[in-house]
Write a protein that holds these residues in place. Structure first.
Motif, PDB file in Angstrom:
ATOM      1  N   PRO A  16       0.839  -1.206   0.000  1.00 47.76           N
ATOM      2  CA  PRO A  16       0.000   0.000   0.000  1.00 47.76           C
ATOM      3  C   PRO A  16       0.874   1.256   0.000  1.00 47.76           C
ATOM      4  O   PRO A  16       1.938   1.283   0.623  1.00 47.76           O
ATOM      5  N   GLU A  28      -2.953   3.428   0.616  1.00 47.67           N
ATOM      6  CA  GLU A  28      -3.910   3.050  -0.426  1.00 47.67           C
ATOM      7  C   GLU A  28      -3.350   1.919  -1.281  1.00 47.67           C
ATOM      8  O   GLU A  28      -2.173   1.934  -1.658  1.00 47.67           O
ATOM      9  N   THR A  29      -4.210   0.960  -1.600  1.00 48.06           N
ATOM     10  CA  THR A  29      -3.854  -0.114  -2.525  1.00 48.06           C
ATOM     11  C   THR A  29      -4.346   0.253  -3.913  1.00 48.06           C
ATOM     12  O   THR A  29      -5.557   0.422  -4.124  1.00 48.06           O
TER      13      THR A  29
END
Length: 526
Positions: A16, A28-29
């Motif tokens: 991430p 965030e992925t």
């Protein structure tokens, strides 16, 4: 040797990634195949800063050495960039302080005793005495401020403005009278990004609304193809015409500085590293920061971020004739920030951090968040935009309906009155700008308090005009829905939702580019 910028293609092994969102950040992925553009690592700073400053003053480009320009009986004015630069503010002593102190030492040696120092804040808010002292330092402040010789430029003080003339395009050039009537004007600049400096300093920083309206308008802004490349920016073209005209009437000695990418203090160093290279200490710092931010009250979180000081290193200082100096400055900025990117994407993803030029010691309201994301970050390119024409921009920021009544009073009315009528920059300009620019109450607050000029929120909206004209969709992740809809955008709860919402614009398998900043970068899109 400093590692250059890097473009990562996300795969199954990519962890991430950090995305800034106001006074916080998330991990965030991103979908497989997303391009992630990382800025170059910080260049080494100059070790002997004072020596570098002295050499620049004694060996300027396109000009005689500064000591030969100074003589007894002359009128000397020193102007400097206000607190809108750098971002975040730098660890003391400020580079402007160190330069001004050396200039004053040379002036004293030459017998110059008529010296005034001006914060070139244009239509920005007046700096407080503490903010002025923070920039120029205790000794300069104590020597000049009590005598009224260190002060903020007042763009509404008609008696202290001088209309120098017009450019060959009919653009009014009206600047601070003291500066215009000086035997020598020295401008001290901090060039954090390629947009700053050059002829953008004097003709804008010391100007009145009568001058600024020629380039800070919706038509000029929408036709500025990247503010980071002054050769393709209509706004800069206007400022350059004004600067060249001023150079024929006034002796200007420009001093420009460039900084490296050390924008976070040691406790947040992990934010400047590539995530897959985080060590145990970095991971522990990240987890501690996230947990602390999650439980901290809003006021504490705000103070944590706005109390940050950046340990920048000085990468260059040049002095002399404005354009010759700026050519060297831009080359140095590009060396620190430029990253080559091949081709455009369907979707551009941007994290908008807590700080922009106009909310230092203040609040980032919805208009300023839009300016930061769609104005400055969208325009962090050279060549062509990172996102294709008609594509989508996805931004991260809470976009809370929160305003600083002291600093941004006209922003409140702009948000409640103007944006409920139209969000189209040209319509807003035609219908409302003059009313706000000439409103006596806004002018009073600008001149006597610490408020941005009444017209300032219009300019911030115009900064985003190029982006709004270029893309087909703007979606904010994690934002206040009412606020973004008021501004003509859409809100999503997650990246996946945002991509689903944008599918009508860019399809279900779009190419995506995420600009991983700050630190600052310029995408050189080929």
């Amino acid at each position: 040797m400093t590692r250059p910028g890097f473009v990562l293609e996300v795969d199954d092994r990519t962890p991430p990634l950090v995305v800034h969102e106001g006074e916080g950040f998330r991990l965030e992925t991103f979908p497989r195949g997303t391009r992630v553009v990382y800025p170059p690592e910080a260049m080494p700073g100059i070790r002997d800063v004072d020596g570098a400053i002295r050499r620049a003053l004694l060996e300027p480009v396109g000009s005689d050495p500064l000591p030969t320009l100074l003589h007894a009986g002359m009128r000397l004015t020193i102007a400097f960039d206000d607190i809108s630069l750098p971002l975040p503010p730098m660890v003391k002593p400020d580079i402007r302080q160190r330069i001004i102190e050396q200039v004053l030492t040379m002036a004293a040696a030459a017998g110059v005793d008529d010296v005034e120092i001006i914060s070139a804040n244009a239509l920005h808010r007046r700096l407080t005495p503490a903010e002025l002292k923070d920039i120029v330092g205790e000794r300069v402040f104590r020597s000049f401020f009590p005598q009224g010789a260190l002060y903020n430029h007042d763009a509404e003080d008609k008696s202290n403005l001088l209309h120098v003339g017009q450019t060959d395009r009919g653009e009014d050039v009206e600047i601070n009278r003291r500066a215009a009537e000086s035997d020598l004007l020295i401008y001290v600049n901090v060039n954090l990004v390629a947009m700053d400096g050059g002829h953008k300093s004097v003709p804008i920083g010391l100007a009145s609304y009568k001058s600024l309206r020629h380039h800070h308008n919706s038509h000029t802004m929408v036709h500025s193809r990247s503010f980071m490349d002054h050769t393709k920016s209509a706004m800069h073209h206007s400022a350059w015409r004004m600067g060249r005209m001023l150079a024929d009437h006034l002796k200007i000695f420009t001093i420009e500085t460039t900084l490296n990418n050390n924008v976070f203090p040691s406790s947040y160093k992990f934010l400047m590293k590539r995530e897959w290279e985080w060590g145990i200490k970095d991971q522990a710092s990240m987890l501690a920061a996230r947990r602390g931010l999650a439980v901290a009250p809003k006021g504490v979180r705000h103070n944590m971020f706005h109390g940050m000081r950046a340990p920048y290193g000085l990468t260059g200082v040049n002095a002399g004739e404005t354009e010759a100096v700026h050519e060297l400055t831009v080359a140095r900025v590009h060396e620190q920030q430029m990253v080559e990117v091949q081709g455009q994407s369907d979707v551009l993803v941007l994290g908008v951090p807590y700080l922009g030029p106009y909310n230092v010691n203040s609040i980032m309201n919805p208009i300023l968040a839009t300016c930061m994301g769609l104005g400055y970050y969208f325009n962090s390119y050279r060549g062509q935009p990172v996102v294709r024409k008609g594509g989508a921009v996805i931004l991260y920021h809470p976009v809370e309906e929160d305003f600083n009544q002291l600093h941004h009073p006209s922003y409140v009315d702009f948000y409640e009155e103007v944006l409920t009528t139209s969000t189209e920059p040209s319509v807003i300009e035609a219908k409302f700008e003059e009313q706000y620019a000439t409103d006596p109450w806004y002018i009073h607050l600008y001149r006597t308090s610490h408020a941005y000029h009444g017209v300032h929120p219009f300019y911030m909206w115009y900064w985003a005009a190029h982006a709004m004209d270029h893309v087909g969709d703007v979606i904010w992740v994690g934002a206040n829905r009412r606020a973004v809809e008021r501004m003509g955008f859409r809100a999503a709860s997650s990246l996946q939702d945002a991509l689903e919402m944008a599918s009508g614009t860019v399809g279900r398998s779009p190419s995506i580019t995420y600009l991983r900043n700050p630190p600052h970068l310029i995408a050189d899109v080929r």
